[in-house]
Design an enzyme around this catalytic site. Structure first.
Site, PDB file in Angstrom:
ATOM      1  N   CYS A 183      -5.058   1.828   4.009  1.00 37.05           N
ATOM      2  CA  CYS A 183      -4.586   3.204   3.844  1.00 37.05           C
ATOM      3  C   CYS A 183      -3.342   3.545   4.665  1.00 37.05           C
ATOM      4  O   CYS A 183      -2.532   4.382   4.261  1.00 37.05           O
ATOM      5  CB  CYS A 183      -5.695   4.194   4.222  1.00 37.05           C
ATOM      6  SG  CYS A 183      -7.339   3.708   3.666  1.00 37.05           S
ATOM      7  N   CYS A 186       0.419   3.838   3.326  1.00 37.52           N
ATOM      8  CA  CYS A 186       0.900   5.007   2.571  1.00 37.52           C
ATOM      9  C   CYS A 186       0.758   6.315   3.346  1.00 37.52           C
ATOM     10  O   CYS A 186       1.575   7.218   3.206  1.00 37.52           O
ATOM     11  CB  CYS A 186       0.134   5.129   1.252  1.00 37.52           C
ATOM     12  SG  CYS A 186       0.536   3.795   0.119  1.00 37.52           S
ATOM     13  N   HIS A 187      -0.319   6.444   4.131  1.00 40.21           N
ATOM     14  CA  HIS A 187      -0.586   7.741   4.764  1.00 40.21           C
ATOM     15  C   HIS A 187      -0.115   7.807   6.213  1.00 40.21           C
ATOM     16  O   HIS A 187      -0.071   8.889   6.788  1.00 40.21           O
ATOM     17  CB  HIS A 187      -2.088   8.049   4.711  1.00 40.21           C
ATOM     18  CG  HIS A 187      -2.615   8.155   3.304  1.00 40.21           C
ATOM     19  ND1 HIS A 187      -2.457   9.297   2.550  1.00 40.21           N
ATOM     20  CD2 HIS A 187      -3.265   7.274   2.522  1.00 40.21           C
ATOM     21  CE1 HIS A 187      -3.002   9.098   1.347  1.00 40.21           C
ATOM     22  NE2 HIS A 187      -3.495   7.874   1.315  1.00 40.21           N
ATOM     23  N   MET A 224      -3.003   7.303  -5.965  1.00 39.38           N
ATOM     24  CA  MET A 224      -4.039   6.849  -5.041  1.00 39.38           C
ATOM     25  C   MET A 224      -4.899   5.798  -5.753  1.00 39.38           C
ATOM     26  O   MET A 224      -5.443   6.050  -6.830  1.00 39.38           O
ATOM     27  CB  MET A 224      -4.885   8.070  -4.643  1.00 39.38           C
ATOM     28  CG  MET A 224      -6.165   7.734  -3.937  1.00 39.38           C
ATOM     29  SD  MET A 224      -5.905   7.283  -2.212  1.00 39.38           S
ATOM     30  CE  MET A 224      -7.575   6.758  -1.811  1.00 39.38           C
ATOM     31  N   HIS A 467      12.089   3.914   1.565  1.00 37.00           N
ATOM     32  CA  HIS A 467      11.101   2.839   1.384  1.00 37.00           C
ATOM     33  C   HIS A 467      11.788   1.488   1.196  1.00 37.00           C
ATOM     34  O   HIS A 467      12.029   0.792   2.160  1.00 37.00           O
ATOM     35  CB  HIS A 467      10.185   3.183   0.205  1.00 37.00           C
ATOM     36  CG  HIS A 467       8.977   2.330   0.127  1.00 37.00           C
ATOM     37  ND1 HIS A 467       7.897   2.490   0.957  1.00 37.00           N
ATOM     38  CD2 HIS A 467       8.673   1.281  -0.672  1.00 37.00           C
ATOM     39  CE1 HIS A 467       6.981   1.571   0.675  1.00 37.00           C
ATOM     40  NE2 HIS A 467       7.435   0.831  -0.306  1.00 37.00           N
ATOM     41  N   HIS A 509      10.613   2.829  -7.234  1.00 39.30           N
ATOM     42  CA  HIS A 509      10.155   1.701  -6.411  1.00 39.30           C
ATOM     43  C   HIS A 509      10.902   0.464  -6.898  1.00 39.30           C
ATOM     44  O   HIS A 509      10.447  -0.237  -7.801  1.00 39.30           O
ATOM     45  CB  HIS A 509       8.640   1.530  -6.533  1.00 39.30           C
ATOM     46  CG  HIS A 509       8.079   0.637  -5.463  1.00 39.30           C
ATOM     47  ND1 HIS A 509       8.245  -0.731  -5.484  1.00 39.30           N
ATOM     48  CD2 HIS A 509       7.384   0.898  -4.336  1.00 39.30           C
ATOM     49  CE1 HIS A 509       7.666  -1.256  -4.416  1.00 39.30           C
ATOM     50  NE2 HIS A 509       7.138  -0.283  -3.695  1.00 39.30           N
TER      51      HIS A 509
HETATM   52 FE1  DHE Z   1       5.496  -3.538   0.002  1.00 35.29          FE
HETATM   53  C1  DHE Z   1       8.733  -4.675   0.122  1.00 35.29           C
HETATM   54  C2  DHE Z   1       6.216  -1.237   2.368  1.00 35.29           C
HETATM   55  C3  DHE Z   1       2.481  -2.069  -0.590  1.00 35.29           C
HETATM   56  C4  DHE Z   1       4.523  -6.264  -1.766  1.00 35.29           C
HETATM   57  N1  DHE Z   1       7.176  -3.036   1.024  1.00 35.29           N
HETATM   58  C5  DHE Z   1       8.413  -3.618   0.931  1.00 35.29           C
HETATM   59  C6  DHE Z   1       9.319  -2.970   1.832  1.00 35.29           C
HETATM   60  C7  DHE Z   1       8.599  -2.005   2.480  1.00 35.29           C
HETATM   61  C8  DHE Z   1       7.258  -2.041   1.978  1.00 35.29           C
HETATM   62  C9  DHE Z   1       9.094  -1.054   3.531  1.00 35.29           C
HETATM   63  C10 DHE Z   1      10.793  -3.309   2.022  1.00 35.29           C
HETATM   64  C11 DHE Z   1      10.945  -4.400   3.045  1.00 35.29           C
HETATM   65  C12 DHE Z   1      12.387  -4.837   3.212  1.00 35.29           C
HETATM   66  O1  DHE Z   1      13.092  -5.005   2.210  1.00 35.29           O
HETATM   67  O2  DHE Z   1      12.819  -4.987   4.353  1.00 35.29           O
HETATM   68  N2  DHE Z   1       4.524  -1.883   0.718  1.00 35.29           N
HETATM   69  C13 DHE Z   1       4.994  -1.107   1.711  1.00 35.29           C
HETATM   70  C14 DHE Z   1       4.031  -0.079   2.016  1.00 35.29           C
HETATM   71  O3  DHE Z   1       4.109   0.761   2.957  1.00 35.29           O
HETATM   72  C15 DHE Z   1       2.993  -0.116   0.970  1.00 35.29           C
HETATM   73  C16 DHE Z   1       3.242   1.014  -0.014  1.00 35.29           C
HETATM   74  C17 DHE Z   1       1.573   0.066   1.442  1.00 35.29           C
HETATM   75  C18 DHE Z   1       1.079  -0.920   2.459  1.00 35.29           C
HETATM   76  O4  DHE Z   1       0.052  -0.659   3.065  1.00 35.29           O
HETATM   77  O5  DHE Z   1       1.709  -1.961   2.661  1.00 35.29           O
HETATM   78  C19 DHE Z   1       3.314  -1.454   0.315  1.00 35.29           C
HETATM   79  N3  DHE Z   1       3.786  -4.065  -1.028  1.00 35.29           N
HETATM   80  C20 DHE Z   1       2.686  -3.334  -1.140  1.00 35.29           C
HETATM   81  C21 DHE Z   1       1.661  -4.017  -1.900  1.00 35.29           C
HETATM   82  O6  DHE Z   1       0.508  -3.574  -2.168  1.00 35.29           O
HETATM   83  C22 DHE Z   1       2.218  -5.322  -2.314  1.00 35.29           C
HETATM   84  C23 DHE Z   1       2.339  -5.389  -3.840  1.00 35.29           C
HETATM   85  C24 DHE Z   1       1.365  -6.492  -1.865  1.00 35.29           C
HETATM   86  C25 DHE Z   1       1.005  -6.420  -0.401  1.00 35.29           C
HETATM   87  O7  DHE Z   1       1.695  -7.051   0.356  1.00 35.29           O
HETATM   88  O8  DHE Z   1       0.041  -5.796  -0.017  1.00 35.29           O
HETATM   89  C26 DHE Z   1       3.598  -5.257  -1.666  1.00 35.29           C
HETATM   90  N4  DHE Z   1       6.467  -5.157  -0.709  1.00 35.29           N
HETATM   91  C27 DHE Z   1       5.869  -6.189  -1.379  1.00 35.29           C
HETATM   92  C28 DHE Z   1       6.873  -7.192  -1.681  1.00 35.29           C
HETATM   93  C29 DHE Z   1       8.094  -6.730  -1.158  1.00 35.29           C
HETATM   94  C30 DHE Z   1       7.796  -5.455  -0.537  1.00 35.29           C
HETATM   95  C31 DHE Z   1       6.624  -8.469  -2.463  1.00 35.29           C
HETATM   96  C32 DHE Z   1       9.452  -7.430  -1.194  1.00 35.29           C
HETATM   97  C33 DHE Z   1      10.146  -7.230  -2.503  1.00 35.29           C
HETATM   98  C34 DHE Z   1      11.455  -7.995  -2.562  1.00 35.29           C
HETATM   99  O9  DHE Z   1      11.759  -8.556  -3.634  1.00 35.29           O
HETATM  100  O10 DHE Z   1      12.178  -8.029  -1.576  1.00 35.29           O
END
Ligand code: DHE
Length: 677
Positions: A183, A186-187, A224, A467, A509
């Protein structure tokens, strides 16, 4: 027009209940004569948790959107009772309201956000807490809408139930961890809200345990996740989480440089590493693949699809980024553990690791080589969610040496924020600079690393809840989603200023986005959206196409929302897009391609597997093949996940890399070094 039925989802997540072995059925008697006070009615709504799923006039906390808006329920009931399509037994408006609470599936409302409310959306759990008198008060009030209004309901709500439910120490410890894992992203750790709403006790206590548990279990159309339905949380865990959320959030500890250094390990010092690759493979076409729930990153050969190693890393690795030469992969775990992998070793493996935070999402390297120096592979930077800071480290050993707090003031109202988290970080190719996006304060910090012990920082005002994002094709402009503001902020990295805030559909996103040339509008950058099924193209060529620059020039409809990532490559005719977080299981695993030559529609959409979610794309170095992850479940043997590789010209499947544990992000060495997307 509101039909009937699944009206009081949260409330009637309720009213089929056993009472001394008897089932309360509808409709019993007419509504009793003596009306309860407005305060009592407001308190009954609150107790039933109705506001978690419905909008109810006069109840300030009733702003739920899982079920129908009840603002005109009495009026709607009058119409429904005379319609041929009505299938219930009620003869009066009050009886209709009562029936829709007690037997919601007798007649299904068409007014849920997705259309007809699904059967079983309302369950009996909540009504157990309501007395007959309370139920009658609710029925009487809803039957009178629109028209009547409750007076002073807010006091009723606040005076009757503003106490936090208790948890045992064991419950508190285990649910705190689940909150962190599922959680906090996001929160926020302090629950002040970002991608998801604030969950501080002033917001959660008026909703109450039952309503919160219903949201946690069933999810909401606004994004959510339905943790219960996904099998991630049990009903009991959802209820414990609901109680946890009504208490003050525990404040996690800070982290000093000395504490970071205690975790720092160098497995192979730089002078003990090879001076040339110890293998003949094309290491610039290797892929670093996150195996999320295994706490590993797989290094996979892009030519042969062999898994060369599965390297133990931090928990739930979020991203991998490459050093400027591409030799090193920097990996950041959700738990703040960073790992550096040397691709020149005979078997690519980690050479150092360190933990610089308890919660993190971003890592980047220094990429500048020019008149101001050669910073290739020299430094790394880690962006933390908690503590809210970034850390500068030695690029070869991961020795941390500089911590910069991001606690500061929101860009617009200049209010202090205790938890401004570091979201995306990118490295400029033209300046010795990192672009650091500070989520909660809405600031973009341009951090110059020429003198990293004394970095100069220019703070740009952008938009809240920054983000993820990426460069345009020239790598002069950085586009970053302010996802809750439905905007993309554009930073001119050459002039060091914000140049535009582009309005987009709901919750953009992009991942890093996709660059391509639109046949009509010239160079554009694309993002898809969590909140809407739409892929947009934003003009990125102010010199050649000034009329289109920093505007949405094209919106291409997709099968649904829930998109996480788009991707393209200069050599590809396509833009690829996923729908990983769509609530429909088939759409979750559906990917689409849009043809650059005819971008008015999706050219093809298909399901990648018969389980899991399709998530994230990466091209091979030449841009001739595309890799897609099937994100399965670690606890379901045979369905834990795999990677599907497509030929980018024919869109035919080329190969599968099977039996991977929850693969998510994939990062090709060459494309990540060059920022090709
Ligand atoms: Fe991500 C990128 C934050 C959920 C997979 N994710 C990012 C970035 C951020 C972020 C800030 C950019 C990083 C950068 O470029 O420096 N992501 C978050 C969250 O806060 C969020 C919403 C909730 C959490 O608790 O993490 C979240 N993200 C997810 C997922 O559920 C994903 C699908 C799988 C996981 O890891 O839990 C996921 N996020 C990714 C991936 C990238 C990413 C694969 C990089 C994408 C790219 O091509 O560069």
């Amino acid at each position: 027009m509101m039909k009937k039925g699944v009206f009081l989802l949260a409330l009637a997540l309720a009213l089929t209940f056993a009472l001394g072995g008897c089932r309360r059925s509808a409709p019993p008697a007419a509504v009793e004569a003596a009306p309860p006070s407005p305060q009592a009615v407001a308190a009954a709504f609150q107790k039933g948790g109705c506001g978690a799923c419905h909008i109810i006039p006069g109840i300030p906390t009733a702003i739920g959107t899982i079920g129908p808006d009840l603002s005109r329920m009495g009026e709607a009931a009058t119409t429904i009772l005379t319609a041929k399509s009505y299938t219930g037994k009620a003869k009066t408006v009050a009886a209709f309201v009562r029936e829709s609470i007690l037997e919601p599936d007798v007649f299904l409302s068409t007014q849920c956000p997705g259309g007809i409310c699904p059967k079983g959306l309302m369950t009996p759990a909540l009504a157990k807490s309501l007395s007959d008198q309370e139920l009658n008060g609710i029925v009487r009030y809803l039957a009178s809408l629109p028209g009547k209004s409750l007076t002073a309901p807010a006091q009723a709500v606040t005076t009757t139930v503003m106490t936090a439910p208790t948890l045992s120490d064991a419950e508190f410890a285990s649910i705190k961890q689940i909150f962190f894992d599922r959680c906090a992203g996001c929160h926020g750790t302090l629950r002040k809200g970002a991608t998801g709403p604030a969950l501080t006790p002033d917001k959660t206590q008026p909703k109450g345990t039952a309503a919160l548990a219903a949201i946690i279990f069933h999810g909401t159309p606004r994004g959510m996740p339905d943790w219960g339905k996904q099998g991630v949380l049990t009903q009991a865990q959802a209820e414990t989480m609901a109680r946890f959320l009504q208490n003050e959030p525990p404040v996690p500890p800070e982290m000093s440089l000395a504490q970071m250094k205690e975790t720092w390990k160098v497995f192979a010092a730089p002078d003990k590493r090879p001076v040339a690759p110890q293998h003949t493979r094309d290491w610039e076409d290797f892929f670093a693949v996150t195996l999320r729930d295994a706490g590993q990153v797989a290094i996979i050969d892009g030519d042969t699809f062999e898994v060369l190693n599965k390297v133990d890393t931090g928990y739930a690795v979020h991203i991998s980024r490459m050093s400027a030469t591409g030799r090193y992969v920097y990996v950041i775990g959700r738990d703040g553990r960073a790992t550096i992998i040397d691709l020149w070793l005979a078997k690519p493996d980690k050479v150092a690791e360190v933990k610089t935070c308890y919660d993190a999402r971003s890592i980047e390297s220094s990429k500048y080589k020019g008149p101001e120096g050669d910073f290739s592979d020299k430094y790394a930077i880690i962006g933390c969610y908690w503590p809210p800071h970034f850390v500068i480290l030695d690029g070869l050993t991961l020795e941390p040496f500089k911590i910069v707090s991001t606690r500061s003031y929101t860009y617009d109202t200049e209010e202090y924020h205790p938890e401004p988290r570091v979201a995306a970080i990118v490295a400029s190719h033209f300046k010795p600079e990192w672009i650091v996006n500070v989520k909660e304060t809405g600031q973009v910090w341009l951090v110059n690393y020429t003198d990293p012990k004394a970095p100069s920082i220019k703070m740009l005002e952008a938009e809240r809840f920054l983000h993820d994002g990426g460069w345009d094709a020239t790598r002069r402009y950085f586009l970053v989603a302010a996802n809750q503001a439905n905007k993309v902020a554009v930073i001119d990295a050459q002039e060091s200023k914000l140049i535009a805030l582009v309005e987009t559909p709901k919750t953009p996103h992009p991942g890093r986005g996709a660059n391509w040339v639109d046949p009509q509008y010239g160079p554009v950058w694309s993002t898809a959206h969590l909140g809407e099924g739409a892929l947009v193209a934003i003009g990125t060529d102010p010199a050649g196409h000034p009329g289109q620059a920093w505007k949405v020039v094209r919106t291409i409809p997709l099968p649904g929302g829930g998109s996480l990532f788009v991707k393209s490559h200069p050599n590809s005719p396509w833009i690829w897009v996923d729908h990983s977080l769509n609530s429909d299981e088939k759409i979750q695993r559906t990917i689409c391609v849009v043809e650059k030559a005819d971008p008015t529609k999706t050219a093809r959409c298909w399901e990648v597997a018969d389980y899991g979610r399709a998530v994230h794309f990466e091209y091979n170095r030449e841009g001739t093949q595309v890799w897609v992850s099937v994100w399965g479940r670690a606890d379901q043997p045979g369905k834990t996940g795999e990677i599907v590789i497509y030929d980018d010209e024919s869109l035919k499947e080329v190969a599968r890399v099977p039996n991977l544990v929850t693969p998510t992000g994939k990062f090709n060495v060459y494309n990540t070094v060059k920022d090709l997307y």
